[in-house]
Design a protein around this motif. Structure first.
Motif, PDB file in Angstrom:
ATOM      1  N   SER A   1     -45.229  58.272 -59.109  1.00  0.00           N
ATOM      2  CA  SER A   1     -45.539  56.935 -58.001  1.00  0.00           C
ATOM      3  C   SER A   1     -45.808  57.812 -56.988  1.00  0.00           C
ATOM      4  O   SER A   1     -45.250  59.049 -56.799  1.00  0.00           O
ATOM      5  CB  SER A   1     -44.699  56.207 -57.983  1.00  0.00           C
ATOM      6  OG  SER A   1     -43.245  56.754 -57.466  1.00  0.00           O
ATOM      7  N   TYR A   2     -46.238  57.395 -56.003  1.00  0.00           N
ATOM      8  CA  TYR A   2     -46.525  57.808 -54.689  1.00  0.00           C
ATOM      9  C   TYR A   2     -45.149  58.050 -53.756  1.00  0.00           C
ATOM     10  O   TYR A   2     -44.731  58.968 -53.362  1.00  0.00           O
ATOM     11  CB  TYR A   2     -47.289  57.049 -53.718  1.00  0.00           C
ATOM     12  CG  TYR A   2     -47.664  57.246 -52.317  1.00  0.00           C
ATOM     13  CD1 TYR A   2     -48.460  58.510 -51.809  1.00  0.00           C
ATOM     14  CD2 TYR A   2     -47.180  56.723 -51.146  1.00  0.00           C
ATOM     15  CE1 TYR A   2     -48.440  59.280 -50.953  1.00  0.00           C
ATOM     16  CE2 TYR A   2     -47.514  57.191 -49.885  1.00  0.00           C
ATOM     17  CZ  TYR A   2     -48.322  58.382 -49.749  1.00  0.00           C
ATOM     18  OH  TYR A   2     -48.183  58.902 -48.622  1.00  0.00           O
ATOM     19  N   SER A   3     -44.214  57.122 -54.158  1.00  0.00           N
ATOM     20  CA  SER A   3     -42.828  57.307 -53.434  1.00  0.00           C
ATOM     21  C   SER A   3     -42.213  58.535 -54.143  1.00  0.00           C
ATOM     22  O   SER A   3     -41.348  59.351 -53.654  1.00  0.00           O
ATOM     23  CB  SER A   3     -42.098  56.170 -53.962  1.00  0.00           C
ATOM     24  OG  SER A   3     -41.886  55.720 -54.963  1.00  0.00           O
TER      25      SER A   3
ATOM     26  N   PHE B   1     -43.617  61.144 -55.272  1.00  0.00           N
ATOM     27  CA  PHE B   1     -44.430  62.438 -54.796  1.00  0.00           C
ATOM     28  C   PHE B   1     -43.824  62.759 -53.126  1.00  0.00           C
ATOM     29  O   PHE B   1     -43.538  64.140 -53.205  1.00  0.00           O
ATOM     30  CB  PHE B   1     -45.973  62.124 -54.616  1.00  0.00           C
ATOM     31  CG  PHE B   1     -46.895  63.107 -53.934  1.00  0.00           C
ATOM     32  CD1 PHE B   1     -47.105  64.340 -54.660  1.00  0.00           C
ATOM     33  CD2 PHE B   1     -47.008  63.111 -52.647  1.00  0.00           C
ATOM     34  CE1 PHE B   1     -47.622  65.365 -53.741  1.00  0.00           C
ATOM     35  CE2 PHE B   1     -47.740  64.013 -51.864  1.00  0.00           C
ATOM     36  CZ  PHE B   1     -47.966  65.194 -52.474  1.00  0.00           C
TER      37      PHE B   1
ATOM     38  N   VAL C   1     -51.092  60.671 -59.161  1.00  0.00           N
ATOM     39  CA  VAL C   1     -50.284  59.890 -58.427  1.00  0.00           C
ATOM     40  C   VAL C   1     -50.596  58.520 -58.179  1.00  0.00           C
ATOM     41  O   VAL C   1     -51.875  58.603 -57.724  1.00  0.00           O
ATOM     42  CB  VAL C   1     -50.061  60.680 -57.063  1.00  0.00           C
ATOM     43  CG1 VAL C   1     -48.992  59.991 -56.201  1.00  0.00           C
ATOM     44  CG2 VAL C   1     -49.401  62.056 -57.102  1.00  0.00           C
ATOM     45  N   LYS C   2     -49.892  57.344 -58.360  1.00  0.00           N
ATOM     46  CA  LYS C   2     -50.130  56.130 -57.990  1.00  0.00           C
ATOM     47  C   LYS C   2     -49.605  55.391 -57.198  1.00  0.00           C
ATOM     48  O   LYS C   2     -48.351  55.602 -56.977  1.00  0.00           O
ATOM     49  CB  LYS C   2     -50.179  55.446 -59.695  1.00  0.00           C
ATOM     50  CG  LYS C   2     -51.122  55.894 -60.713  1.00  0.00           C
ATOM     51  CD  LYS C   2     -51.110  55.160 -61.829  1.00  0.00           C
ATOM     52  CE  LYS C   2     -51.923  55.965 -63.021  1.00  0.00           C
ATOM     53  NZ  LYS C   2     -51.785  54.979 -64.192  1.00  0.00           N
ATOM     54  N   ASN C   3     -50.222  54.535 -56.504  1.00  0.00           N
ATOM     55  CA  ASN C   3     -49.536  53.540 -55.715  1.00  0.00           C
ATOM     56  C   ASN C   3     -48.911  52.495 -56.326  1.00  0.00           C
ATOM     57  O   ASN C   3     -48.970  52.409 -57.532  1.00  0.00           O
ATOM     58  CB  ASN C   3     -50.817  52.902 -54.773  1.00  0.00           C
ATOM     59  CG  ASN C   3     -51.191  53.707 -53.754  1.00  0.00           C
ATOM     60  OD1 ASN C   3     -50.759  54.540 -53.118  1.00  0.00           O
ATOM     61  ND2 ASN C   3     -52.677  53.926 -53.992  1.00  0.00           N
TER      62      ASN C   3
ATOM     63  N   VAL D   1     -53.858  57.525 -55.929  1.00  0.00           N
ATOM     64  CA  VAL D   1     -53.945  57.744 -54.654  1.00  0.00           C
ATOM     65  C   VAL D   1     -54.614  58.750 -54.302  1.00  0.00           C
ATOM     66  O   VAL D   1     -54.892  59.885 -54.920  1.00  0.00           O
ATOM     67  CB  VAL D   1     -52.467  58.305 -54.239  1.00  0.00           C
ATOM     68  CG1 VAL D   1     -52.280  58.961 -52.705  1.00  0.00           C
ATOM     69  CG2 VAL D   1     -51.284  57.272 -54.452  1.00  0.00           C
TER      70      VAL D   1
ATOM     71  N   LYS E   1     -54.696  61.667 -48.988  1.00  0.00           N
ATOM     72  CA  LYS E   1     -53.368  60.816 -48.623  1.00  0.00           C
ATOM     73  C   LYS E   1     -52.226  61.903 -49.226  1.00  0.00           C
ATOM     74  O   LYS E   1     -51.349  61.844 -48.294  1.00  0.00           O
ATOM     75  CB  LYS E   1     -53.337  59.586 -49.045  1.00  0.00           C
ATOM     76  CG  LYS E   1     -52.013  58.861 -48.914  1.00  0.00           C
ATOM     77  CD  LYS E   1     -52.004  57.440 -49.237  1.00  0.00           C
ATOM     78  CE  LYS E   1     -50.917  56.744 -48.938  1.00  0.00           C
ATOM     79  NZ  LYS E   1     -51.053  55.190 -49.475  1.00  0.00           N
ATOM     80  N   LEU E   2     -52.485  62.579 -50.153  1.00  0.00           N
ATOM     81  CA  LEU E   2     -51.556  63.397 -50.645  1.00  0.00           C
ATOM     82  C   LEU E   2     -51.246  64.684 -49.902  1.00  0.00           C
ATOM     83  O   LEU E   2     -50.039  65.179 -49.408  1.00  0.00           O
ATOM     84  CB  LEU E   2     -51.598  63.932 -52.117  1.00  0.00           C
ATOM     85  CG  LEU E   2     -51.851  62.780 -53.324  1.00  0.00           C
ATOM     86  CD1 LEU E   2     -52.031  63.608 -54.510  1.00  0.00           C
ATOM     87  CD2 LEU E   2     -50.626  61.838 -53.227  1.00  0.00           C
TER      88      LEU E   2
ATOM     89  N   SER F   1     -59.093  60.760 -57.759  1.00  0.00           N
ATOM     90  CA  SER F   1     -58.414  60.848 -56.555  1.00  0.00           C
ATOM     91  C   SER F   1     -59.612  61.541 -55.429  1.00  0.00           C
ATOM     92  O   SER F   1     -59.018  61.660 -54.564  1.00  0.00           O
ATOM     93  CB  SER F   1     -57.207  61.860 -56.764  1.00  0.00           C
ATOM     94  OG  SER F   1     -57.644  63.042 -57.168  1.00  0.00           O
TER      95      SER F   1
END
Length: 179
Positions: free
Chosen positions: A24-26, A28, A45-47, A53, A57-58, A78
């Motif tokens: 998840s993004y959190s 990451f 990496v997923k929202n 994502v 953004k990463l 991505s």
């Protein structure tokens, strides 16, 4: 990662190497805060809504990163047509020491990146494209390589560009310029 991340209180990882992971993004955000090097091999990496994502953004939130090595597969989404433009807006992206992106899709706007190449004095870029890119895209990449190797003064960091079916002689000339 989903098993490990809930057990982490603070993360001071400097080199983050992940392979074949979905996170998840959190997650990451938690593990990449202090990372100076990111090596991702087929990492997604997923929202929270399960959308992917975007790469930019990463990079944007990994403010301490100096080296990025990302390896994508043909199913990765991505990278979009806006990725190049958005990456170039991120101040710390322009001061990376190294950025390797392997498995780049045709949708990546190499034209936008070409505008940056001639100004780049810091970052070693290495772009390798998917074998599935179109012949027209291969021809455009080949033209970019010819433009780079035929430039008399290389007062910029020369990017490495690779793809299946490229002219071997031009590839070797580009490789030799990097030395």
């Amino acid at each position: 990662m989903s098993f490990i991340c809930p057990k982490i209180y603070r993360c001071d990882i400097k080199v983050l190497v992940l392979q074949c992971q979905n996170m998840s993004y959190s997650e990451f955000l938690l593990i990449s805060t202090n990372a100076e090097k990111l090596d991702f091999y087929n990492v997604t990496v997923k929202n929270e809504d399960a959308s992917i994502v975007p790469l930019e953004k990463l990079v944007e939130v990994a403010v301490k990163v100096r080296y990025i090595n990302l390896y994508f597969d043909e199913n990765d989404t991505s990278i979009t047509s806006e990725t190049a433009k958005n990456l170039l807006k991120i101040p710390h992206f322009l001061s990376l020491e190294q950025c390797t992106l392997h498995g780049m899709p045709e949708v990546f706007d190499i034209e936008t990146f070409c505008l940056h190449f001639r100004k780049n004095k810091v970052t070693d870029f290495d772009f390798r494209f998917l074998p599935t890119i179109s012949q027209a895209h291969k021809e455009r990449l080949e033209a970019i390589i010819v433009e780079i190797i035929s430039t008399e003064s290389h007062d910029f960091q020369i990017p490495m560009i690779g793809f299946d079916g490229q002219n071997r002689e031009n590839y070797e000339k580009l490789f030799n310029l990097l030395r």
